[in-house]
Design an enzyme around this catalytic site. Sequence first.
Site, short mmCIF file in Angstrom:
data_model
loop_
_atom_site.label_atom_id
_atom_site.label_comp_id
_atom_site.label_asym_id
_atom_site.label_seq_id
_atom_site.Cartn_x
_atom_site.Cartn_y
_atom_site.Cartn_z
N SER A 141 0.87 -1.18 0.00
CA SER A 141 0.00 0.00 0.00
C SER A 141 0.90 1.22 0.00
O SER A 141 2.06 1.16 0.43
CB SER A 141 -0.86 0.01 1.25
OG SER A 141 -1.41 1.29 1.48
N TYR A 155 -0.91 -1.69 10.32
CA TYR A 155 -1.12 -1.70 8.87
C TYR A 155 0.09 -1.13 8.10
O TYR A 155 0.61 -1.80 7.20
CB TYR A 155 -2.42 -0.96 8.52
CG TYR A 155 -2.87 -1.17 7.09
CD1 TYR A 155 -3.42 -2.38 6.67
CD2 TYR A 155 -2.72 -0.16 6.14
CE1 TYR A 155 -3.83 -2.58 5.36
CE2 TYR A 155 -3.12 -0.35 4.83
CZ TYR A 155 -3.68 -1.56 4.44
OH TYR A 155 -4.06 -1.75 3.14
N1 LIG Z 1 -8.91 -0.79 -1.07
C1 LIG Z 1 -7.91 0.01 -0.75
O1 LIG Z 1 -8.09 1.23 -0.64
C2 LIG Z 1 -6.52 -0.56 -0.59
C3 LIG Z 1 -5.43 0.32 -0.66
C4 LIG Z 1 -4.15 -0.20 -0.51
C5 LIG Z 1 -3.95 -1.55 -0.34
N2 LIG Z 1 -5.02 -2.39 -0.27
C6 LIG Z 1 -4.78 -3.83 -0.07
O2 LIG Z 1 -5.40 -4.55 -1.11
C7 LIG Z 1 -5.63 -5.89 -0.68
C8 LIG Z 1 -7.02 -6.30 -1.09
O3 LIG Z 1 -7.97 -5.54 -0.38
P1 LIG Z 1 -9.28 -4.94 -1.06
O4 LIG Z 1 -9.15 -3.48 -1.06
O5 LIG Z 1 -9.57 -5.63 -2.32
O6 LIG Z 1 -10.36 -5.29 0.10
P2 LIG Z 1 -11.59 -6.31 0.11
O7 LIG Z 1 -12.50 -6.03 -1.02
O8 LIG Z 1 -12.12 -6.22 1.50
O9 LIG Z 1 -10.91 -7.73 -0.13
C9 LIG Z 1 -10.14 -8.36 0.86
C10 LIG Z 1 -9.94 -9.82 0.49
O10 LIG Z 1 -9.11 -10.43 1.49
C11 LIG Z 1 -9.73 -11.65 1.90
N3 LIG Z 1 -9.42 -11.95 3.30
C12 LIG Z 1 -9.46 -11.11 4.36
N4 LIG Z 1 -9.18 -11.79 5.48
C13 LIG Z 1 -8.96 -13.08 5.13
C14 LIG Z 1 -8.67 -14.26 5.84
N5 LIG Z 1 -8.54 -14.29 7.19
N6 LIG Z 1 -8.52 -15.41 5.16
C15 LIG Z 1 -8.67 -15.43 3.80
N7 LIG Z 1 -8.95 -14.34 3.07
C16 LIG Z 1 -9.10 -13.19 3.73
C17 LIG Z 1 -11.24 -11.42 1.73
O11 LIG Z 1 -11.89 -12.67 1.49
P3 LIG Z 1 -12.93 -13.39 2.51
O12 LIG Z 1 -13.52 -12.33 3.38
O13 LIG Z 1 -13.90 -14.05 1.59
O14 LIG Z 1 -12.08 -14.37 3.25
C18 LIG Z 1 -11.26 -10.58 0.45
O15 LIG Z 1 -11.28 -11.42 -0.68
C19 LIG Z 1 -5.37 -5.90 0.83
O16 LIG Z 1 -4.10 -6.48 1.08
C20 LIG Z 1 -5.36 -4.43 1.20
O17 LIG Z 1 -4.57 -4.17 2.33
C21 LIG Z 1 -6.30 -1.93 -0.41
#
Ligand SMILES: NC(=O)c1ccc[n+]([C@@H]2O[C@H](COP(=O)([O-])OP(=O)(O)OC[C@H]3O[C@@H](n4cnc5c(N)ncnc54)[C@H](OP(=O)(O)O)[C@@H]3O)[C@@H](O)[C@H]2O)c1
Length: 265
Positions: A141, A155
């Site tokens: 991130s 984080y």
């Molecule tokens: N969105 C942003 O603004 C942003 C910015 C920078 C970085 N990121 C990073 O991008 C990545 C993806 O996040 P996203 O934004 O796409 O959020 P999201 O839509 O909430 O997706 C998160 C994913 O992680 C999975 N997950 C969470 N906890 C888990 C666990 N204990 N076991 C297995 N799977 C798990 C969830 O699947 P289940 O709940 O089905 O298990 C879901 O598929 C993350 O690493 C996040 O830190 C996001």
Amino acid sequence: MADTRTFLITGASSGIGAQFARAYAQRGYNLILVARRLNRLQDLAAELTAKHGIAVTCLDADLSDRAQVKALVARIREMNLSPDGLINNAGYSLAHTFASTTTQQQMDFVEVCVMTPTYLAREFLDPMLARGFGRIINVSSMVAFSPGAAGHTLYPAAKAYMLKFSRSLAAEVAYKGVNVTALCPGSTESEFQTANGMAAAVGTSPSRFVQSAEAVVEAAIRANEAGREVIVTGLINKLAVFLMTYLPDGLVTPLIRWGAKKYQL
Ligand SMILES: NC(=O)c1ccc[n+]([C@@H]2O[C@H](COP(=O)([O-])OP(=O)(O)OC[C@H]3O[C@@H](n4cnc5c(N)ncnc54)[C@H](OP(=O)(O)O)[C@@H]3O)[C@@H](O)[C@H]2O)c1
């Protein structure tokens, strides 16, 4: 479509992970999709198989549980699958302060965001090296570059780990056909803010600051294919990272802490 590469994507049930699945499916790659919500993975798999004629394997695992992570690797091997690409994407944040969360919550967070990506990379690296082809994208991130603020305590540390881990691994394997990239997005359309409770508490960010998951993923894949170690997506995020890196800490730290106040529960 002659390419039969297989890519493993964690956290493919929503957001950035689901978009990685769509993007690699479009390129004709077979997929292994992992998350806890198996029904979501199966719906996505059905859509992608119908559209692109690829093979998709859906595996449910709670990536905060080391026993389940080990079982996941064993299941993949039993199916004679060996990922050519690994997208360490699953993640979330704990919006509360360190003191207002439990030890278990913080340890689970470290397992999902630090330990499991490390474990999967180590488990699947050797076959990639043996083949002379591998692709690893570790989702970090832009906060990996930030000084840290109250709330979401681990984080920035976890994302800085993903950044540094990717760079060191890239230095070791770049010339062996394995491209390793740290993906550093800013605010991106996904369920991230719903999962951590921020959407309900403060609403969503103004849209000009939010990138689509599609834009983030396309930038990531381009960077990874080009052998780039780090990609910060989006112009505003690049500017923010530049300022966090080069402005004096005495200016950056109070600014970030002031700006982050409303994102703490
Ligand atoms: N969105 C942003 O603004 C942003 C910015 C920078 C970085 N990121 C990073 O991008 C990545 C993806 O996040 P996203 O934004 O796409 O959020 P999201 O839509 O909430 O997706 C998160 C994913 O992680 C999975 N997950 C969470 N906890 C888990 C666990 N204990 N076991 C297995 N799977 C798990 C969830 O699947 P289940 O709940 O089905 O298990 C879901 O598929 C993350 O690493 C996040 O830190 C996001």
